[in-house]
Enzyme design. Sequence first.
Site, PDB file in Angstrom:
ATOM      1  N   TYR A 100       0.883   2.490  -2.345  1.00  0.00           N
ATOM      2  CA  TYR A 100      -0.420   3.020  -1.933  1.00  0.00           C
ATOM      3  C   TYR A 100      -1.257   1.851  -1.383  1.00  0.00           C
ATOM      4  CZ  TYR A 100      -5.291   4.316  -2.340  1.00  0.00           C
ATOM      5  OH  TYR A 100      -6.630   4.501  -2.077  1.00  0.00           O
ATOM      6  N   LYS A 197      -5.273  12.832  -8.887  1.00  0.00           N
ATOM      7  CA  LYS A 197      -4.350  13.656  -8.100  1.00  0.00           C
ATOM      8  C   LYS A 197      -3.844  14.853  -8.911  1.00  0.00           C
ATOM      9  CE  LYS A 197      -4.901  10.449  -4.979  1.00  0.00           C
ATOM     10  NZ  LYS A 197      -5.908   9.550  -5.427  1.00  0.00           N
TER      11      LYS A 197
END
Length: 381
Positions: A100, A197
Amino acid sequence: MKFNTKVIHGGQHPEATTGAVMTPIYQTSTYAQTSPGKPFHEDYEYARTTNPTRTALENALASIENGERGLAFSSGLAATDCLIRMFKSGDEIITMDDLYGGTYRMFTNIFKDSGIKFHFVEMNDLDTFESLINENTKLVWIETPTNPLMKLVDIAKIAKITKKHNLLFAVDNTFATPYLQKPLDLGADVVMHSATKYLGGHSDLIAGALVTKDPELGKKLHFKQFATGAILGPMDSFLVLRGIKTLHLRMQRHCENGQKVAEFLEKHAKIKTVYYPGLPSHPSHELAKKQMKDFGGMVTFNFKSGELKDAISFLEKLQLFTLAESLGGVESLANHPINMSHASVPVAKRLEVDITDDLIRLSVGIEDIDDLLEDLAQALK
Ligand code: P1T
């Protein structure tokens, strides 16, 4: 308890004074003491250290990841930061070449002057990876599947090597969630989540988590956390806890829809490559079948034309998929890594790992699949 029961009951108890079935939101910063240094309740004196709503969430996190200690943070990056603070100048950390963008930015920018050395490698090349290990190596940090290229790493194989060399092994389990894969069972020492998430699951909060197998390591991390302060507040703790209760149901549908979207895109004349571990064309499809229960809701792809303008036009035409950062919520999102999630990765670095201008990442939600496919078809047309 089986996983689908743990998400609802793992580490949870009716509240002590009223029997409330759902843990209340303890919206308090402090707790009364009966005498100086003698708190009313031995576990609670100041809410940076502990809060009952956060404790309930932390117990749930430990339960669903098959760990001993869970810690809830103000964001995924705060959780990562807390773990990296365990190391000192001279220590070395081996991590992946596909991460990420915010994690990459932290490792290369925030810890630039810390004296901690980071190695970014293709983790599937096990020989090269092992050859980097020396007496200063302390931690191996991986994501699997990776963000955004959906690369997989064999957690059990890496764990064998880290155990041989006595290294700590951490896995960012954000994309998979414990519904699909349990890194601690496969030999990892720490699991990290952006709970923003799938764990939260409704795109309404920012949160992070660490879960450890070893309670002593959990204790050391908790000390770092309360001494530096990146804790999750009670309201957001409540929301993540509530999100976890439907994780298994949501993930089941994310997987069903993800598979159908990936198959649709792979057959489309304008699409070059679809990166989705549930497709037989994925280089780690066999590993995915072994290591994961199913293949998740994240689908990445690029265009045959390789053109930036095609990616932009597609993203602008989507109606149901919202163009937005983040992933893992009930609603479908589309992301353009070079402009959004991975904008902080230097151009040369991202091109090395094929994060090209035309790359698109979809977080496939749990809407009706026919509506999702129709939206993709019209935007591609
Ligand atoms: O945003 P935060 O809760 O701090 O989590 C950081 C993070 C860590 N690890 C992975 C695999 C992630 O995907 C993220 C956050 N990612 C996005 C915001 C994104 O759009 O990819």
